[in-house]
Design a protein around this motif. Structure first.
Motif, short mmCIF file in Angstrom:
data_model
loop_
_atom_site.label_atom_id
_atom_site.label_comp_id
_atom_site.label_asym_id
_atom_site.label_seq_id
_atom_site.Cartn_x
_atom_site.Cartn_y
_atom_site.Cartn_z
N MET A 163 0.83 -1.21 0.00
CA MET A 163 0.00 0.00 0.00
C MET A 163 0.86 1.26 0.00
O MET A 163 0.57 2.21 -0.73
N LEU A 164 1.94 1.28 0.80
CA LEU A 164 2.83 2.44 0.82
C LEU A 164 3.54 2.62 -0.53
O LEU A 164 3.69 3.75 -1.00
N LEU A 219 2.38 1.67 -3.49
CA LEU A 219 1.37 2.15 -4.43
C LEU A 219 1.06 3.64 -4.18
O LEU A 219 0.89 4.40 -5.13
N LEU A 220 0.99 4.02 -2.94
CA LEU A 220 0.76 5.42 -2.59
C LEU A 220 1.92 6.30 -3.09
O LEU A 220 1.69 7.37 -3.66
N ALA A 221 3.16 5.86 -2.90
CA ALA A 221 4.32 6.62 -3.36
C ALA A 221 4.32 6.74 -4.87
O ALA A 221 4.59 7.81 -5.42
N GLY A 281 1.72 6.63 -6.83
CA GLY A 281 0.62 7.53 -7.18
C GLY A 281 1.00 8.99 -6.98
O GLY A 281 0.68 9.84 -7.82
N VAL A 282 1.68 9.30 -5.89
CA VAL A 282 2.09 10.68 -5.62
C VAL A 282 3.10 11.14 -6.67
O VAL A 282 2.99 12.25 -7.20
#
Length: 185
Positions: A17-18, A20-22, A24-25
């Motif tokens: 999840m982290l 994927l979040l990185a 995405g950002v």
């Protein structure tokens, strides 16, 4: 399932999840962080130089002085009328410019724009001061320019009196390379 497998699985899920979040950002902010043309249009300063010399677009610039006046005089000692609004002051910048190889001198002149800038990002264009002892633009027939030969010019700016304490210097730029330089006194 035992506790060890659950902890490992939960840890892996959090890491995915982290990641994927990185991603995405980075994907979302990349156009804003790397779009050089937009940053240039917003007024980004690429380099700050104290007095100079600095070369921008095949012209070497050196700021000799930046002074505030209430009026300036022509070569005969008469005040030059510039038509500024009430409550404005004149800022006179004296520069040494040297056209260098690679610059096209049309009729022994060239374009030499320098904007006056304050600490809030406001800019002012120079004003033609006909009759001033120094040329106020680099295309003056009476003051021809030669490659690799320095020449003095003056830039006259009409600014509000309230902006004078915030003035930081002159900016000159190379539009094609998206490079803007601030020359401070």
């Amino acid at each position: 399932m035992n506790f060890g497998n659950r902890a490992t699985r939960l840890t892996l899920q959090i890491l995915v999840m982290l990641a994927l979040l990185a991603v995405g950002v980075v994907v979302m902010l990349r156009p804003y962080l790397t779009d050089d043309e937009d940053l240039y249009k917003q007024g980004r300063i690429d380099e700050v130089v104290s007095k100079g010399p600095v070369t921008v677009a095949s012209v070497e610039w050196k700021l000799d002085s930046l002074k505030v006046y209430t009026s300036i005089l022509d070569d005969e000692g008469e005040p030059i009328e510039l038509g500024g609004p009430a409550g404005s002051t004149l800022v006179l910048a004296t520069l040494t410019v040297t056209p260098q190889k690679g610059l096209y001198l049309k009729d022994h002149g060239f374009t030499c724009d320098a904007l006056l800038r304050d600490s809030k990002g406001n800019t002012w264009d120079d004003t033609q001061a006909t009759g001033y002892p120094l040329p106020t633009y680099c295309g003056d027939d009476d003051h021809p320019f030669t490659i690799d030969k320095p020449a003095k010019i003056a830039k006259v700016y009409i600014v509000p009196k309230s902006a004078v304490p915030n003035l930081v210097g002159l900016t000159t730029e190379d539009f094609y390379l998206h490079r803007r330089v601030l020359i401070t006194p």
